[in-house]
Scaffold this motif. Sequence first.
Motif, mmCIF file in Angstrom:
data_model
loop_
_atom_site.group_PDB
_atom_site.id
_atom_site.type_symbol
_atom_site.label_atom_id
_atom_site.label_comp_id
_atom_site.label_asym_id
_atom_site.label_seq_id
_atom_site.Cartn_x
_atom_site.Cartn_y
_atom_site.Cartn_z
ATOM 1 N N THR A 26 0.820 -1.227 0.000
ATOM 2 C CA THR A 26 0.000 0.000 0.000
ATOM 3 C C THR A 26 0.850 1.272 0.000
ATOM 4 O O THR A 26 0.326 2.372 0.028
ATOM 5 C CB THR A 26 -0.939 0.001 1.225
ATOM 6 N N ARG A 27 2.155 1.105 0.047
ATOM 7 C CA ARG A 27 3.099 2.231 -0.110
ATOM 8 C C ARG A 27 4.315 1.706 -0.873
ATOM 9 O O ARG A 27 4.522 0.503 -0.964
ATOM 10 C CB ARG A 27 3.580 2.759 1.246
ATOM 11 N N HIS A 28 5.140 2.603 -1.389
ATOM 12 C CA HIS A 28 6.365 2.197 -2.098
ATOM 13 C C HIS A 28 7.576 2.332 -1.167
ATOM 14 O O HIS A 28 8.604 2.883 -1.533
ATOM 15 C CB HIS A 28 6.554 3.041 -3.360
ATOM 16 N N LEU A 29 7.441 1.812 0.045
ATOM 17 C CA LEU A 29 8.504 1.987 1.059
ATOM 18 C C LEU A 29 9.153 0.666 1.455
ATOM 19 O O LEU A 29 10.100 0.635 2.226
ATOM 20 C CB LEU A 29 7.903 2.671 2.308
ATOM 21 N N GLY A 30 8.568 -0.447 1.031
ATOM 22 C CA GLY A 30 9.160 -1.754 1.358
ATOM 23 C C GLY A 30 8.909 -2.219 2.782
ATOM 24 O O GLY A 30 9.485 -3.218 3.225
ATOM 25 N N ILE A 31 8.113 -1.505 3.507
ATOM 26 C CA ILE A 31 7.749 -1.934 4.873
ATOM 27 C C ILE A 31 6.231 -2.077 5.002
ATOM 28 O O ILE A 31 5.498 -1.343 4.335
ATOM 29 C CB ILE A 31 8.281 -0.920 5.940
ATOM 30 N N PRO A 32 5.806 -3.050 5.836
ATOM 31 C CA PRO A 32 6.530 -4.060 6.590
ATOM 32 C C PRO A 32 7.222 -5.081 5.681
ATOM 33 O O PRO A 32 6.671 -5.418 4.614
ATOM 34 C CB PRO A 32 5.461 -4.734 7.444
ATOM 35 N N SER A 33 8.387 -5.526 6.103
ATOM 36 C CA SER A 33 9.197 -6.451 5.309
ATOM 37 C C SER A 33 8.688 -7.884 5.443
ATOM 38 O O SER A 33 8.537 -8.399 6.568
ATOM 39 C CB SER A 33 10.659 -6.383 5.771
ATOM 40 N N VAL A 34 8.477 -8.522 4.315
ATOM 41 C CA VAL A 34 8.069 -9.936 4.310
ATOM 42 C C VAL A 34 9.194 -10.805 4.853
ATOM 43 O O VAL A 34 8.969 -11.714 5.667
ATOM 44 C CB VAL A 34 7.666 -10.375 2.890
ATOM 45 N N LEU A 35 10.422 -10.514 4.454
ATOM 46 C CA LEU A 35 11.569 -11.304 4.941
ATOM 47 C C LEU A 35 11.737 -11.160 6.444
ATOM 48 O O LEU A 35 12.005 -12.128 7.156
ATOM 49 C CB LEU A 35 12.847 -10.888 4.223
ATOM 50 N N ARG A 36 11.564 -9.951 6.936
ATOM 51 C CA ARG A 36 11.729 -9.749 8.387
ATOM 52 C C ARG A 36 10.635 -10.478 9.148
ATOM 53 O O ARG A 36 10.869 -11.089 10.192
ATOM 54 C CB ARG A 36 11.725 -8.261 8.722
ATOM 55 N N ALA A 37 9.435 -10.463 8.588
ATOM 56 C CA ALA A 37 8.337 -11.193 9.231
ATOM 57 C C ALA A 37 8.676 -12.681 9.292
ATOM 58 O O ALA A 37 8.527 -13.325 10.340
ATOM 59 C CB ALA A 37 7.050 -10.963 8.463
ATOM 60 N N ALA A 38 9.158 -13.212 8.181
ATOM 61 C CA ALA A 38 9.513 -14.641 8.151
ATOM 62 C C ALA A 38 10.607 -14.938 9.168
ATOM 63 O O ALA A 38 10.524 -15.904 9.940
ATOM 64 C CB ALA A 38 9.975 -15.029 6.753
ATOM 65 N N GLU A 39 11.623 -14.077 9.211
ATOM 66 C CA GLU A 39 12.737 -14.310 10.146
ATOM 67 C C GLU A 39 12.262 -14.275 11.595
ATOM 68 O O GLU A 39 12.592 -15.166 12.391
ATOM 69 C CB GLU A 39 13.820 -13.255 9.928
ATOM 70 N N GLN A 40 11.465 -13.266 11.935
ATOM 71 C CA GLN A 40 10.988 -13.148 13.312
ATOM 72 C C GLN A 40 10.115 -14.343 13.706
ATOM 73 O O GLN A 40 10.201 -14.851 14.825
ATOM 74 C CB GLN A 40 10.193 -11.842 13.468
ATOM 75 N N CYS A 41 9.314 -14.815 12.770
ATOM 76 C CA CYS A 41 8.433 -15.958 13.084
ATOM 77 C C CYS A 41 9.247 -17.244 13.248
ATOM 78 O O CYS A 41 8.987 -18.033 14.164
ATOM 79 C CB CYS A 41 7.380 -16.118 11.997
ATOM 80 N N LEU A 42 10.255 -17.422 12.409
ATOM 81 C CA LEU A 42 11.097 -18.627 12.533
ATOM 82 C C LEU A 42 11.940 -18.570 13.799
ATOM 83 O O LEU A 42 12.078 -19.571 14.517
ATOM 84 C CB LEU A 42 11.981 -18.772 11.303
ATOM 85 N N LEU A 43 12.463 -17.396 14.109
ATOM 86 C CA LEU A 43 13.248 -17.258 15.345
ATOM 87 C C LEU A 43 12.393 -17.567 16.570
ATOM 88 O O LEU A 43 12.881 -18.086 17.573
ATOM 89 C CB LEU A 43 13.817 -15.843 15.457
ATOM 90 N N ALA A 44 11.109 -17.297 16.465
ATOM 91 C CA ALA A 44 10.206 -17.548 17.603
ATOM 92 C C ALA A 44 9.764 -19.002 17.673
ATOM 93 O O ALA A 44 9.099 -19.409 18.634
ATOM 94 C CB ALA A 44 8.976 -16.648 17.517
ATOM 95 N N GLY A 45 10.114 -19.781 16.632
ATOM 96 C CA GLY A 45 9.828 -21.215 16.704
ATOM 97 C C GLY A 45 8.901 -21.756 15.635
ATOM 98 O O GLY A 45 8.634 -22.966 15.608
ATOM 99 N N ALA A 46 8.390 -20.919 14.759
ATOM 100 C CA ALA A 46 7.574 -21.448 13.654
ATOM 101 C C ALA A 46 8.432 -22.398 12.823
ATOM 102 O O ALA A 46 9.641 -22.198 12.680
ATOM 103 C CB ALA A 46 7.046 -20.314 12.787
ATOM 104 N N GLN A 47 7.803 -23.435 12.270
ATOM 105 C CA GLN A 47 8.576 -24.444 11.543
ATOM 106 C C GLN A 47 8.522 -24.246 10.026
ATOM 107 O O GLN A 47 9.128 -25.036 9.281
ATOM 108 C CB GLN A 47 8.037 -25.847 11.875
ATOM 109 N N GLY A 48 7.794 -23.235 9.553
ATOM 110 C CA GLY A 48 7.728 -23.037 8.111
ATOM 111 C C GLY A 48 7.087 -21.713 7.750
ATOM 112 O O GLY A 48 6.511 -21.018 8.597
ATOM 113 N N ILE A 49 7.222 -21.406 6.454
ATOM 114 C CA ILE A 49 6.635 -20.195 5.891
ATOM 115 C C ILE A 49 5.792 -20.588 4.681
ATOM 116 O O ILE A 49 6.218 -21.419 3.863
ATOM 117 C CB ILE A 49 7.723 -19.195 5.455
ATOM 118 N N THR A 50 4.607 -20.025 4.587
ATOM 119 C CA THR A 50 3.700 -20.267 3.469
ATOM 120 C C THR A 50 3.428 -18.962 2.745
ATOM 121 O O THR A 50 3.296 -17.914 3.372
ATOM 122 C CB THR A 50 2.373 -20.870 3.974
#
Length: 253
Positions: A26-50
Amino acid sequence: MNPFAQAGTRCALSVNVNKVALLRNTRHLGIPSVLRAAEQCLLAGAQGITVHPRPDARHVRARDVDDLAGFLKDWPQAEFNIEGNPTQNLMDFVRKHRPHQVTFVPDAEDQFTSDHGWTLPQDAARLKPLIREAQDLGVRVSLFMDPDPAAMAAVAELGADRIELYTETFASAYATPGGDAVLAGFKATAEAALKLGLGINAGHDLNRDNLAAFLRAVPGVKEVSIGHALIADALELGYAETVKAYLRAIAAA
Ligand SMILES: CC(=O)[C@@H](O)[C@H](O)COP(=O)(O)O
Ligand SMILES: NCC(=O)COP(=O)(O)O
């Protein structure tokens, strides 16, 4: 501790990041980052990304799939699940990235959201070669299915590895007088699938309130893919606390 070394994890949590991409777009700013979301979720213990890279690119785009495929090379224990309609744009991603799993979903290009599973045996002829192609590339194939025990034989006949139970009807009936009857249909479908050697995934409108009840009632669920409610929760709680809450719900089941 390695977040993946969670003793007794019977059901994997795969976080669907579609809605992070939707907000990012919804903006051309690159945030929120999809990669950062994936990293934070995996670091917290999620076992995969869809991801579900729809043809209209309303949320997850081809660049996101490319970036996640590269990022996940550094997370060898995390699974990458790409969802979509194999008669549209999905197979290009499968051929390019060979994710751990592909989930075939019979969505139209302009569909508001996924709202039904495959119709078998009517859809079988066009699915069979695509299932074979993905498996020949070393990709596990899951078919998005409504809860229907009688349809499981056709899924097994097609040679799919797993089903993904479409759980919207469970979620909308949860904690209502008719909820137990709806849940019984999911249990019967899972039992039929297990008897045929099919693996079981589940997803759509699962959340931290209904997840444990589903997993307690439905046997053999190997993976839940959760996006909308989890990302909504993360807006309030943050990714780490949210993922831990969902992992607690899985552990409590
Ligand atoms: C297949 C399914 O139930 C969901 O994974 C789907 O990805 C939801 O799509 P939207 O995030 O576009 O609603
Ligand atoms: N396959 C279900 C999925 O990936 C996410 O569905 P939802 O939690 O966004 O409804």
